[in-house]
Design an enzyme around this catalytic site. Structure first.
Site: not given
Ligand code: DGJ
Length: 744
Positions: A479, A549
């Site tokens: 990430d 997300d």
């Molecule tokens: C952003 C990601 O896109 C989410 O899926 C998740 O992993 C969060 N960060 C966790 O902080």
């Protein structure tokens, strides 16, 4: 032979029967562009394509006796600024001590079988049988520098890739202010420019606009390719559609600051340039050093947008993602993020995993919150040691318990980030990007680690590789949750800070390279607050990326449809999540959530322990459906049928290469009262002469493509007993199968 060279006329013709790309050496020694588009037969001389023979009153010209020879009116291959061309250049370099206008003249060429790697950068790859590469060398005698223009043409794809290498042959440093991967001058401006825009949770929506005189561009100066503009741009003829007409697609294999710019000049010439964004960029190239630009992928299609997308998809599936993932099916995963956020312990995770395993899910991914003391997003990034309060027996023990349920184990990392409230920051405040002593701008309460420094990359490699070994990891979600501010490295001198962004991403690529080489069986999924770094650069290492997300099924129609313009289905991370949806509070049926998520790398982002038996049974069926079709999703040709950007309905389908089977998705967001009764969905990509069976009925391929597949009846107020569907958020998936040796 894909590359024809006429040494006498100094002309180069790259063609594979699908596309032609033609350029030559002009009388001033620079390269002039002649043609790019549908394949042309080869002929002895293409010089008639250079159309500069009419002098204009207002332009500057290089030769006193040839007033027509003005770079302002000639289409060029790799233009500079300063001697008669007033458009934006591809290159801007200088000797820091002496004045000079860049003047790179043809020197030599070579042809290579296959495609050489680009030093330190991700790029498409090909064997000697699959492609040929033309390298044209230009030299600037004053600057004592050499440019190598790389052109690779693929044998069976309408694809040419370009990149440029600048080599310092002299005794003095050269300052690079701009060095684009490609520039191309198309002869007219009759195009719509298509690109993918968005923001967090609303990535890659399609925008289109007519080209107009002046500059139009997309870019990022955020230190990541960004949620906001994907490094993709298409020029589509005004009459082109999904299935017909001319489209040029361009994409950068790069994950940091970029610029893709279209300049329409006063003679309607369209100049496309693509490469590293020049804003704030400055690179000191010392004697004997070279600088390699990122690669630009160029696709030509005369089969509309779908043709363009299929070319990108085929290229990335076969010539970009790590070879070991080309033919592997990827595991159906469950991710605990939306199920627990930071609030979990070993017992809870094992319970979720056990339940998920019973449903048929194959991989359990532990997301954010397993390290340091991270109970929320204000701390611990950088402290990549297990949080014993939550996982007292350590990660290895958790991994064993997950594996014992029959599932593989995956883990979340955010290696490029550091929390001010972390042990790592307390020990190494200078590791953060910024200026010590000045205030830092926070993003999600965190700072960025300086990946331009090899010692920091080494540190992260050691930490991550130790954890991968300890946990026998099968999957890593990498990430990256914020963009960069105060973009300075404490390891670079002031006059070299313009190198920071590129050096940073080279560090990221280096870590990816080392980890993916050492652990080829570990599946990497890239992520950046959802789809903030969804680009071909990342895909070279991580064959799938978390698309957004936003897991809402209705929102996902646009996100996944837009993403499919350039990226293959099997790269698009798409999960079924709980309702009400956490990003939109919308409640859609479980069926629709799966029907959308099937067209990607399928998974779940919910807590199965909170689901009732009926829902669990439905999930089991969904998993069986995906398992049945995932090889088709991986290898098939994708067709967009109805656009969510045009109305209430969306449809798409994927057809096997042998046209023997297809999987179709259809979605309707809102219902209407007493709706139309004869609705059909026109399919694509089938063999028109074959008989196909779908929903227990048989049709010829041409019927399905011209009349369409009848959609099940919709509730109209009185037909409650016979209506197959009704209400908002309807969707269906159809499996279409060729019935061999049958005529009807
Ligand atoms: C952003 C990601 O896109 C989410 O899926 C998740 O992993 C969060 N960060 C966790 O902080």
């Amino acid at each position: 032979m894909l590359i024809q060279v006429d040494l006498d006329r100094q002309q180069f013709h790259l063609t594979n029967g699908q596309v032609s790309y033609i350029f030559h050496v002009m009388k001033n020694g620079q390269l002039g562009h002649l043609y790019y588009g549908k394949a042309l037969r080869h002929r002895l001389d293409f010089s008639h394509l250079q159309t500069y023979d009419v002098p204009t009153a207002a332009s500057c010209h290089i030769y006193a006796d040839d007033p027509a020879f003005s770079l302002e009116t000639i289409r060029q291959e790799y233009p500079a600024y300063g001697n008669s061309d007033f458009r934006e250049p591809a290159i801007s370099v200088r000797n820091p001590n002496e004045n000079h206008v860049p003047d790179f003249k043809y020197h030599s060429y070579r042809i290579l079988s296959g495609k050489p790697n680009l030093e330190g950068l991700p790029a498409t790859y090909a064997t000697a049988e699959e492609a040929e590469t033309l390298q044209v060398v230009l030299q600037d005698a004053f600057l004592q520098a050499e440019l190598v223009l790389n052109y690779t043409i693929f044998r069976d794809k309408p694809v040419i890739t370009r990149s440029v290498l600048l080599r310092n042959l002299g005794e003095n440093a050269i300052i690079i202010n701009r060095l684009m991967g490609a520039s191309i001058d198309l002869p007219d401006k009759d195009f719509l420019m298509l690109h993918l825009v968005g923001t967090w949770s609303r990535e890659r929506h399609i925008k289109e606009r007519k080209l107009e005189a002046g500059i139009q561009s997309i870019s990022s100066i955020r230190g990541a390719s960004s949620h906001h503009h994907n490094p993709f741009l298409a020029l589509k003829r005004l009459d082109a559609t999904e299935q017909h007409g001319e489209v040029y697609g361009f994409q950068l294999v790069y994950s940091s600051n970029f610029l893709m710019q279209v300049e329409v000049d006063h003679y309607d010439v369209t100049r496309l340039t693509a490469g590293i964004h020049h804003y704030g960029f400055q690179w000191e190239l010392n004697p004997k050093e070279s600088f390699q630009t990122p690669e630009v992928v160029m696709v030509y299609s005369n089969e509309g947008l779908n043709g363009m997308s299929q070319a990108f998809h085929g290229l990335y599936r076969n010539h970009l993602i790590p070879a070991q993932w080309k033919k592997e099916v990827r595991p159906i995963l469950i991710n605990n993020w939306e199920a627990t956020y930071f609030d979990f312990n070993e017992e809870k995770l094992v319970e979720i995993a056990t339940s998920a395993s019973e449903l048929g899910i194959e991989l359990f991914v532990l997301d954010d919150g397993w390290f340091g003391k991270r109970d929320n997003d204000t701390s611990s990034l950088g402290d990549w040691y297990v949080d014993k309060r939550k996982l007292p027996n350590g990660l290895g023990s958790l991994a064993n318990k997950i594996n014992a349920t029959g599932m593989k184990f995956g883990l979340w990392f955010e290696p490029e980030m550091i929390s001010p409230n972390s042990d790592l920051f307390r020990q190494h405040p200078d590791w953060a990007v910024g200026v010590p002593g000045q205030s830092y701008t926070l993003g999600r309460n965190q700072l960025v680690i300086d990946f331009s420094r090899p010692d920091i990359v080494d540190y992260m490699y050691n930490r991550m590789s130790a954890i991968i070994r300890e946990t026998n990891l099968s999957y890593v979600k990498w990430d990256m949750n914020r963009n960069m501010t105060e973009a300075f490295s404490n390891a670079l001198p002031v006059h070299r800070q313009g190198e920071f962004f590129h050096r940073y991403i080279l560090g990221v690529y280096n870590l990816y390279e080392r980890l993916t080489k050492e652990f080829p069986h570990v599946l990497f999924e890239s992520c950046a607050g959802g789809g903030g770094r969804f680009d071909p650069g990342m895909m070279y290492y991580a064959p799938q990326a978390w698309a957004s997300d936003d897991t809402d099924a209705v929102e996902r129609l646009k996100i996944q449809y837009g993403t499919s313009l350039a990226y293959p289905l099997y790269s698009i991370g798409s999960h079924v999540s709980a309702t009400p949806n956490h990003q939109t509070l919308r409640t859609t049926p479980l069926q629709m959530r799966a029907n959308v998520a099937y067209f990607g790398t399928f998974g779940y982002e919910l807590n199965p322990l909170t689901m009732n038996e009926e829902e669990k049974e439905e999930i089991k069926k969904q998993i069986a459906v995906y398992k049945q079709h995932r090889a088709l999703i991986r290898d098939g040709q994708f067709y967009r049928l109805l656009s969510p950007f045009n109305g209430n309905e969306t449809a798409w389908m994927v057809v096997s290469e042998d046209q023997a089977e297809a999987f179709v998705g259809w979605y309707q967001v809102l219902t209407s009262a007493n709706p139309p009764k004869h609705k059909t969905l026109r399919l694509a990509g089938l063999d028109e002469n074959r008989v196909y069976e779908v929903c227990g009925k048989q049709f010829y391929g041409d019927e399905l493509m011209t009349i369409g597949l009848p959609l099940p009846t919709e509730f109209n107020g009185v037909n409650g007993a016979t209506a197959k569907r009704g209400g908002d958020y309807q969707s269906e998936v159809f499996y279409v199968k060729w019935v061999e040796n049958t005529s009807i």
